[in-house]
Design an enzyme around this catalytic site. Sequence first.
Site, PDB file in Angstrom:
ATOM      1  N   GLU A  81      -8.376   5.840  -5.762  1.00 16.36           N
ATOM      2  CA  GLU A  81      -8.838   4.864  -6.749  1.00 16.36           C
ATOM      3  C   GLU A  81     -10.259   5.172  -7.233  1.00 16.36           C
ATOM      4  O   GLU A  81     -11.106   4.293  -7.319  1.00 16.36           O
ATOM      5  CB  GLU A  81      -8.751   3.450  -6.171  1.00 16.36           C
ATOM      6  CG  GLU A  81      -7.323   3.065  -5.816  1.00 16.36           C
ATOM      7  CD  GLU A  81      -7.152   1.623  -5.360  1.00 16.36           C
ATOM      8  OE1 GLU A  81      -8.093   1.070  -4.778  1.00 16.36           O
ATOM      9  OE2 GLU A  81      -6.069   1.065  -5.579  1.00 16.36           O
TER      10      GLU A  81
ATOM     11  N   ASP B 153       0.825  -1.452  -0.881  1.00 14.30           N
ATOM     12  CA  ASP B 153      -0.493  -2.064  -0.821  1.00 14.30           C
ATOM     13  C   ASP B 153      -0.461  -3.525  -0.404  1.00 14.30           C
ATOM     14  O   ASP B 153      -0.638  -4.405  -1.241  1.00 14.30           O
ATOM     15  CB  ASP B 153      -1.160  -1.956  -2.207  1.00 14.30           C
ATOM     16  CG  ASP B 153      -2.620  -2.360  -2.174  1.00 14.30           C
ATOM     17  OD1 ASP B 153      -3.139  -2.573  -1.070  1.00 14.30           O
ATOM     18  OD2 ASP B 153      -3.224  -2.464  -3.252  1.00 14.30           O
TER      19      ASP B 153
ATOM     20  N   GLU C 286      -5.191 -11.230  -0.498  1.00 13.83           N
ATOM     21  CA  GLU C 286      -5.224 -10.747  -1.882  1.00 13.83           C
ATOM     22  C   GLU C 286      -3.904 -11.002  -2.604  1.00 13.83           C
ATOM     23  O   GLU C 286      -3.892 -11.417  -3.763  1.00 13.83           O
ATOM     24  CB  GLU C 286      -5.543  -9.241  -1.874  1.00 13.83           C
ATOM     25  CG  GLU C 286      -5.491  -8.600  -3.246  1.00 13.83           C
ATOM     26  CD  GLU C 286      -5.829  -7.107  -3.219  1.00 13.83           C
ATOM     27  OE1 GLU C 286      -6.130  -6.566  -2.135  1.00 13.83           O
ATOM     28  OE2 GLU C 286      -5.801  -6.497  -4.299  1.00 13.83           O
TER      29      GLU C 286
ATOM     30  N   TRP D  93       0.050   1.166 -11.852  1.00 17.96           N
ATOM     31  CA  TRP D  93      -0.710  -0.079 -11.781  1.00 17.96           C
ATOM     32  C   TRP D  93       0.072  -1.206 -12.446  1.00 17.96           C
ATOM     33  O   TRP D  93      -0.349  -2.356 -12.400  1.00 17.96           O
ATOM     34  CB  TRP D  93      -2.077   0.085 -12.469  1.00 17.96           C
ATOM     35  CG  TRP D  93      -3.086   0.828 -11.636  1.00 17.96           C
ATOM     36  CD1 TRP D  93      -2.912   1.251 -10.348  1.00 17.96           C
ATOM     37  CD2 TRP D  93      -4.410   1.207 -12.007  1.00 17.96           C
ATOM     38  NE1 TRP D  93      -4.043   1.876  -9.905  1.00 17.96           N
ATOM     39  CE2 TRP D  93      -4.992   1.880 -10.899  1.00 17.96           C
ATOM     40  CE3 TRP D  93      -5.174   1.065 -13.170  1.00 17.96           C
ATOM     41  CZ2 TRP D  93      -6.290   2.388 -10.918  1.00 17.96           C
ATOM     42  CZ3 TRP D  93      -6.462   1.574 -13.192  1.00 17.96           C
ATOM     43  CH2 TRP D  93      -7.019   2.232 -12.080  1.00 17.96           C
TER      44      TRP D  93
HETATM   45  O1  GCW Z   1      -5.452  -3.585  -2.217  1.00 23.99           O
HETATM   46  C1  GCW Z   1      -6.190  -2.742  -3.038  1.00 23.99           C
HETATM   47  C2  GCW Z   1      -7.243  -3.619  -3.606  1.00 23.99           C
HETATM   48  C3  GCW Z   1      -8.561  -2.938  -3.834  1.00 23.99           C
HETATM   49  C4  GCW Z   1      -8.930  -2.174  -2.590  1.00 23.99           C
HETATM   50  C5  GCW Z   1      -7.866  -1.115  -2.337  1.00 23.99           C
HETATM   51  C6  GCW Z   1      -8.116  -0.362  -1.044  1.00 23.99           C
HETATM   52  C7  GCW Z   1     -11.073  -1.806  -1.616  1.00 23.99           C
HETATM   53  O2  GCW Z   1      -6.759  -4.201  -4.791  1.00 23.99           O
HETATM   54  O3  GCW Z   1      -9.493  -3.943  -4.124  1.00 23.99           O
HETATM   55  O4  GCW Z   1     -10.198  -1.581  -2.680  1.00 23.99           O
HETATM   56  O5  GCW Z   1      -6.614  -1.720  -2.196  1.00 23.99           O
HETATM   57  O6  GCW Z   1      -7.535  -0.738  -0.036  1.00 23.99           O
HETATM   58  O7  GCW Z   1      -8.876   0.586  -1.041  1.00 23.99           O
END
Ligand code: GCW
Length: 721
Positions: free
Chosen positions: A312, A386, A414, A564
């Site tokens: 990312e 994720d 989240e 995304w």
């Molecule tokens: O879950 C996603 C999040 C990001 C996060 C990334 C990660 C810290 O949306 O905010 O960044 O994963 O785990 O690196």
Amino acid sequence: MKIAYARLGLFLFLLLLGTAEARAEDGYELWLRYHRVADETLRAHYWAVLNDVDVAGDSPTMAAVRDELRRGLHGLLGTEPPNLPTTSQKGVLVAGTPASSATVASLHLGAALDAVGSEGYLLQTAEVAGRRVTVVAANTDVGVLYGVFHLLRLIQTHQPLDDINLAEAPKIRHRMLNHWDNLDRTVERGYAGFSLWDWHKLPDYRDPRYTDYARANASLGLNGTVLTNVNANALVLTPMYLEKAAALADVFRPYGLRVYLTARFSAPIEIGGLETADPLDPAVQAWWQAKADEIYRSIPDFGGFLVKANSEGQPGPQDYGRNHAEGANMLADALAPHGGLVMWRAFVYSAEEPEDRAKQAYNEFVPLDGTFRDNVLVQVKNGPIDFQPREPFHPLFGAMPETPLMMEFQITKEYLGQGTHLAYLAPMWKEVLDADTYASGEGSTVAEVIDGSLHGYAHTGMAGVSNIGTDRNWTGSLFDQANWYAFGRLAWDHTISSEEIAENWIRMTFTNDPAFVAPVKQMMLESHEAVVNYMTPLGLHHLMATGHHYGPGPWVDDLPRADWNPVYYHRADTLGLGFNRTATGSDAVSQYFSPLDEMYGSLEKVPEKYLLWFHHVPWDYAMPSGRTLWAELVHRYSRGAAQVRQMQESWAGLEGMIDDERYAQVAAFLAMQAKEARWWRDASLAYFQTFSHRPIPDGYAPPEHSLAYYLSLNFPYAPGH
Ligand code: GCW
């Protein structure tokens, strides 16, 4: 005030605390809520058993032990015994190590103590010179501290202290919180205010709250904390910030909590004045070595670095044509002379790669197995995408026998309702920990991979992305405290049941009244499945709105990267719904060991909860319930919304059983959750209906608004982003 190390009567011991101030019920105390045991008989029992308190040792950790005992016993037992006749035989509480306490030494606990290692403890009832002794014994002071927290928990949950015989040792060595806290005090994915770390006032002002934070973590046995966001800022490695981090480390040290920092891979350029951060460049290596030496000069027990690289947009070794192992090893070499660790994250997926995102980390890391230094752990998220409300376990677990893999769970919600929804996450984490990877045949669970028992890892770890902030109740919502609590308990012992953890937490946090405990436990145990139902049933995933991830956004299709966009994950079309990850699709199933590959790849055999994760399924497909896929989807979404209404009703029935303040906050948040569950249901069904072209089945409410209405909703300032 100096406390004698010799035996003191409980009365005297407590008197030295001074008067306790009255505190409002605002959740600040967390589960360390030491309120008077109301049952007089039980309280008389505790007074009898703990009539004298004998805590040996003069280290800062033993001072913390005495402080906690005083606080705990003062709160729970009061300063004077109840008016009941207590038993004639008065006992003594002894806490210490064989080195610090003559009584502990006299018990000759050798073999039993050996078995619990450097952080474990024994909690036993014994007899010394005809007198009943309750012993908290350990090999180290921090082991004693953990044992004392256990003893206090027994009293908080109203367990009698007769004939105790407990031996506890952590199953996992590095039990970590990961703070995604930025130096400006914003918190990525934080829903509880700002960062606890007041960098601007550190190191001179050490907020007492830092001590309470350390107490809470020690009460669970957590022993490491990464202070900063994995989306890292190199400035934290400059002298000014290292001095601040060292101040925090000083506060945490007596509680057995080590400090770690995130290392930005490009730091040698940003703060070191080098032209490159190439891990094979000798100048870069020398820079990191000098940096490590500098850190250890101010934080002698510094834990090490957590690194997000080539993920990312974060810099990493691949920027120089090097692989993840070359990057991790370079940092590991810098830390090794000091005993430090590198926790290198496996959360990688490339911007250019057309491959299914769920497959990319495995493809990247499996070929590197065995090439990492001994002081590197690879930190893997529980699932391959994720932190979704539900994911199958990450296929890396079991696939890297030569590389210690540690677990990364996300405590902050989240993707599970953020700051307000009640979602107790222990069942979700247990589902992953208990999953069988079949890495060495049947019975090779994810838990056995990460606790090292399967592959004999030298280092083992579990990390939880923190949900803690400056809100008075620490986590924004009271029930989110339970997730911090559950994470800590599972990091210590992944075999404890979700139910037992919930029950302990409720009793410690609210009340021991069974009429309250039972329904609240029920709510908690069902809450995760409710969220799955109203957000992403049947294996759907990543349907949240863009950026802040607040609320539904299954229609989003315009983000620059394919993966995304929610449409990438649900693949709805006129034929059906779901991501084909079988051999005819992305073949992600092939990353799982047999027979899982075959099971997940089969439409008939795949567990229903993962159906749309692995398969693109026709709208009229006959589900085990007898409903079509479309009708089942409507059913699940509706059930999720109904489950929340049910939780609301249960809670309403508990009014008056706890303080009004905490009751009211939970009631208000449940009302928000009910509204938002309905929103999730209605928006998702209105959207998917444009593909299914089928009516909402009889007996189910149509969406409250048009799809256009849901599309028009916009939350530019939703928190945590
Ligand atoms: O879950 C996603 C999040 C990001 C996060 C990334 C990660 C810290 O949306 O905010 O960044 O994963 O785990 O690196």
